[in-house]
Design a protein around this motif. Structure first.
Motif, PDB file in Angstrom:
ATOM      1  N   MET A 139      50.655  63.002 -24.000  1.00 19.63           N
ATOM      2  CA  MET A 139      51.037  61.742 -23.011  1.00 19.63           C
ATOM      3  C   MET A 139      51.708  61.569 -22.138  1.00 19.63           C
ATOM      4  O   MET A 139      51.427  60.729 -21.166  1.00 19.63           O
ATOM      5  CB  MET A 139      51.644  61.149 -24.299  1.00 19.63           C
ATOM      6  N   GLY A 140      52.574  62.209 -21.483  1.00 17.75           N
ATOM      7  CA  GLY A 140      53.601  62.118 -20.613  1.00 17.75           C
ATOM      8  C   GLY A 140      52.356  61.970 -19.117  1.00 17.75           C
ATOM      9  O   GLY A 140      52.547  61.459 -18.141  1.00 17.75           O
ATOM     10  N   THR A 141      51.657  63.034 -18.980  1.00 21.59           N
ATOM     11  CA  THR A 141      50.461  63.561 -17.954  1.00 21.59           C
ATOM     12  C   THR A 141      49.064  61.772 -18.406  1.00 21.59           C
ATOM     13  O   THR A 141      49.040  61.753 -17.522  1.00 21.59           O
ATOM     14  CB  THR A 141      49.670  64.808 -18.427  1.00 21.59           C
ATOM     15  N   THR A 142      49.088  61.384 -19.142  1.00 24.45           N
ATOM     16  CA  THR A 142      48.348  60.150 -19.105  1.00 24.45           C
ATOM     17  C   THR A 142      48.929  59.849 -18.772  1.00 24.45           C
ATOM     18  O   THR A 142      48.385  58.322 -18.349  1.00 24.45           O
ATOM     19  CB  THR A 142      48.378  60.066 -21.092  1.00 24.45           C
ATOM     20  N   GLU A 143      50.336  58.914 -18.628  1.00 22.26           N
ATOM     21  CA  GLU A 143      51.084  57.909 -18.222  1.00 22.26           C
ATOM     22  C   GLU A 143      51.070  58.589 -16.359  1.00 22.26           C
ATOM     23  O   GLU A 143      50.773  57.558 -15.482  1.00 22.26           O
ATOM     24  CB  GLU A 143      52.593  58.574 -18.522  1.00 22.26           C
ATOM     25  N   THR A 144      51.068  59.745 -15.534  1.00 20.43           N
ATOM     26  CA  THR A 144      50.633  59.793 -14.278  1.00 20.43           C
ATOM     27  C   THR A 144      49.398  59.117 -14.278  1.00 20.43           C
ATOM     28  O   THR A 144      48.926  58.819 -13.440  1.00 20.43           O
ATOM     29  CB  THR A 144      51.118  61.405 -14.459  1.00 20.43           C
ATOM     30  N   PHE A 145      47.638  59.270 -15.264  1.00 19.16           N
ATOM     31  CA  PHE A 145      46.878  59.113 -14.325  1.00 19.16           C
ATOM     32  C   PHE A 145      46.481  57.426 -14.813  1.00 19.16           C
ATOM     33  O   PHE A 145      46.708  56.831 -13.657  1.00 19.16           O
ATOM     34  CB  PHE A 145      45.917  59.908 -15.652  1.00 19.16           C
ATOM     35  N   PHE A 146      48.054  56.894 -15.963  1.00 20.17           N
ATOM     36  CA  PHE A 146      47.295  55.615 -15.784  1.00 20.17           C
ATOM     37  C   PHE A 146      48.725  54.519 -15.030  1.00 20.17           C
ATOM     38  O   PHE A 146      47.691  53.781 -14.141  1.00 20.17           O
ATOM     39  CB  PHE A 146      48.158  54.900 -17.115  1.00 20.17           C
ATOM     40  N   LEU A 147      49.681  55.117 -14.576  1.00 21.01           N
ATOM     41  CA  LEU A 147      50.566  55.098 -12.781  1.00 21.01           C
ATOM     42  C   LEU A 147      48.925  55.095 -11.909  1.00 21.01           C
ATOM     43  O   LEU A 147      48.924  53.786 -10.823  1.00 21.01           O
ATOM     44  CB  LEU A 147      51.475  55.702 -13.139  1.00 21.01           C
ATOM     45  N   SER A 148      48.785  55.851 -12.070  1.00 18.81           N
ATOM     46  CA  SER A 148      47.754  55.855 -10.543  1.00 18.81           C
ATOM     47  C   SER A 148      46.632  55.056 -10.254  1.00 18.81           C
ATOM     48  O   SER A 148      46.417  54.635  -9.160  1.00 18.81           O
ATOM     49  CB  SER A 148      47.087  57.711 -10.728  1.00 18.81           C
ATOM     50  N   ALA A 149      46.467  54.965 -12.222  1.00 24.85           N
ATOM     51  CA  ALA A 149      44.819  54.102 -11.772  1.00 24.85           C
ATOM     52  C   ALA A 149      45.572  52.458 -12.042  1.00 24.85           C
ATOM     53  O   ALA A 149      44.506  51.446 -11.446  1.00 24.85           O
ATOM     54  CB  ALA A 149      44.175  53.735 -13.328  1.00 24.85           C
TER      55      ALA A 149
ATOM     56  N   ALA B 125      39.695  55.146 -20.476  1.00 29.98           N
ATOM     57  CA  ALA B 125      39.145  55.947 -21.549  1.00 29.98           C
ATOM     58  C   ALA B 125      39.384  57.735 -21.018  1.00 29.98           C
ATOM     59  O   ALA B 125      39.947  58.518 -21.116  1.00 29.98           O
ATOM     60  CB  ALA B 125      38.039  56.213 -22.192  1.00 29.98           C
ATOM     61  N   CYS B 126      38.678  57.878 -19.545  1.00 28.14           N
ATOM     62  CA  CYS B 126      39.089  58.627 -18.949  1.00 28.14           C
ATOM     63  C   CYS B 126      40.712  59.143 -18.639  1.00 28.14           C
ATOM     64  O   CYS B 126      41.103  60.736 -18.414  1.00 28.14           O
ATOM     65  CB  CYS B 126      38.383  58.675 -16.998  1.00 28.14           C
ATOM     66  N   CYS B 127      41.343  58.737 -18.427  1.00 27.14           N
ATOM     67  CA  CYS B 127      43.062  58.530 -18.144  1.00 27.14           C
ATOM     68  C   CYS B 127      43.580  59.381 -19.546  1.00 27.14           C
ATOM     69  O   CYS B 127      44.330  60.363 -19.460  1.00 27.14           O
ATOM     70  CB  CYS B 127      43.984  57.661 -17.782  1.00 27.14           C
ATOM     71  N   TRP B 128      42.951  58.591 -20.600  1.00 26.31           N
ATOM     72  CA  TRP B 128      43.153  59.543 -21.980  1.00 26.31           C
ATOM     73  C   TRP B 128      42.309  60.791 -21.862  1.00 26.31           C
ATOM     74  O   TRP B 128      43.391  61.591 -22.864  1.00 26.31           O
ATOM     75  CB  TRP B 128      42.418  58.224 -22.767  1.00 26.31           C
ATOM     76  N   VAL B 129      41.160  60.969 -21.633  1.00 25.23           N
ATOM     77  CA  VAL B 129      40.511  62.224 -22.472  1.00 25.23           C
ATOM     78  C   VAL B 129      41.462  63.479 -20.893  1.00 25.23           C
ATOM     79  O   VAL B 129      41.883  64.454 -21.579  1.00 25.23           O
ATOM     80  CB  VAL B 129      39.314  61.824 -21.580  1.00 25.23           C
ATOM     81  N   CYS B 130      41.738  62.767 -20.189  1.00 29.48           N
ATOM     82  CA  CYS B 130      42.499  63.849 -18.720  1.00 29.48           C
ATOM     83  C   CYS B 130      43.295  64.807 -19.587  1.00 29.48           C
ATOM     84  O   CYS B 130      44.184  65.462 -18.969  1.00 29.48           O
ATOM     85  CB  CYS B 130      42.206  63.558 -17.274  1.00 29.48           C
ATOM     86  N   GLY B 131      44.179  63.252 -19.845  1.00 25.78           N
ATOM     87  CA  GLY B 131      45.892  63.497 -20.393  1.00 25.78           C
ATOM     88  C   GLY B 131      45.756  64.573 -21.448  1.00 25.78           C
ATOM     89  O   GLY B 131      47.276  65.146 -21.351  1.00 25.78           O
TER      90      GLY B 131
END
Length: 336
Positions: free
Chosen positions: A125-135, A164-170
């Motif tokens: 979830m921390g990794t997903t947070e970095t992807f969402f901040l980027s998105a 959805a991509c942010c969740w899966v990659c995270g």
């Protein structure tokens, strides 16, 4: 005589090494040392962090409900924000309930599988947070720097696919480091000097040195943090340059308000995780690691809804409508 002593010493060392695998094979639980305070201070900490947890849940749920109920907020920016708030709820839930239970417990134990499940969900979830901040940074770049192309480049369906991509990659990114750490031979000393299952303290419990795994974790952390941070800062640099060219003072203020709230969240989150996870795990003092982790895992999910709601006019208006609706439904005799 010397030869006999050497032979006995060799047998002792060999027997000790043979005992370690047996000990690690029976490892079924860890002890989280957490914060070794007195009982009175632990009760105070329990009260404070319980209140923080409840406020975080309420704040992020309000943002989700506001985006869900207000049709004016059915835009990519607010859809990503609602996903981000949903993520923050589970991010803080992965650590705080167990930490609260440990404040009231004398044993503070966690099972082997429970430890690595917490490790996996917390880091995913921390990794997903970095992807969402980027998105979210990319969305603001398109909206401000490419306003004419924004409706076609970022429609709602594409925004949903991006989320959805942010969740899966995270949830896929940290599978390898977590698997490698779970395969380490752990010794009888099963005390983790932390309030959660973190890679640094876990690697220190290994019977055998694991420099390769430490380097792999550092590489994974550095690649993730610096690549997303570079993308975010580049996006907002272009946004700020475009904002300065906006002729309307009201337009500049609105753009700066939105981007300022995003940058505040980015600064809080990245500033704390870089202290803990960029350098190799063995180089972080346990005390600093615990308190910095406490900041970004417990306090930043509380700050995020405050930052986004207080600095955003549309969000404040949507929350005002939501509260009015709730008050109207709670009035006695409203159906009379």
């Amino acid at each position: 005589m010397i030869g006999t002593f050497t032979y006995i010493s060799f047998l002792c060392v060999d027997s000790e090494q043979n005992l370690r695998p047996n000990c690690s094979s029976s490892m079924s639980k860890f002890i989280l040392l957490g914060f070794p305070y007195t009982w009175e201070i632990r009760i105070l900490c329990f009260s404070v962090f319980s209140g923080t947890y409840i406020l975080t849940l309420i704040g992020n749920l309000c943002i989700i409900c506001a985006v869900r109920c207000d049709h004016q907020l059915q835009t990519p920016m607010y859809i990503l924000l609602a996903n981000f708030s949903f993520l923050e709820i589970w991010f803080i839930t992965s650590t705080v309930p167990n930490m609260l239970a440990n404040f009231l417990s004398e044993t503070n134990t966690i099972s082997f599988s429970g430890c690595f499940l917490q490790f996996y969900f917390f880091f995913s979830m921390g990794t997903t947070e970095t992807f969402f901040l980027s998105a979210m940074a990319f969305d603001r770049y398109l909206a401000i720097c490419r306003p004419l192309h924004y409706p076609t480049v970022m429609p709602v369906q594409r925004c949903i696919r991006m989320g959805a991509c942010c969740w899966v990659c995270g949830f896929l990114y940290f599978l390898l480091p977590i698997y490698l750490i779970s395969q380490l031979p752990f010794c009888c000393l099963n005390k983790i000097d932390h309030f959660l299952c973190d890679p640094g303290p876990l690697i220190k419990l290994s019977c055998a040195p694991a420099p390769v795994i430490e380097i792999i974790c550092a590489i994974y952390n550095s690649v993730l943090i610096f690549s997303t941070l570079l993308f975010i800062t580049s996006s907002y640099t272009l946004v700020i340059r475009a904002v300065f060219r906006v002729p309307s003072a009201e337009g500049r203020h609105k753009a700066f308000s939105t981007c300022g709230s995003h940058l505040s969240v980015v600064s809080l989150f990245y500033g704390s995780i870089m202290v803990v996870y960029v350098s190799p795990t063995a180089g972080n003092p346990a005390g600093i690691q615990k308190y910095v982790t406490l900041f970004y895992s417990v306090l930043t999910p509380l700050f995020n809804p405050l930052i986004y709601s207080l600095r955003n006019k549309e969000m404040k208006e949507a929350l005002r409508k939501l509260f009015k609706t709730l008050r109207f439904r709670q009035r006695p005799g409203r159906n009379l």
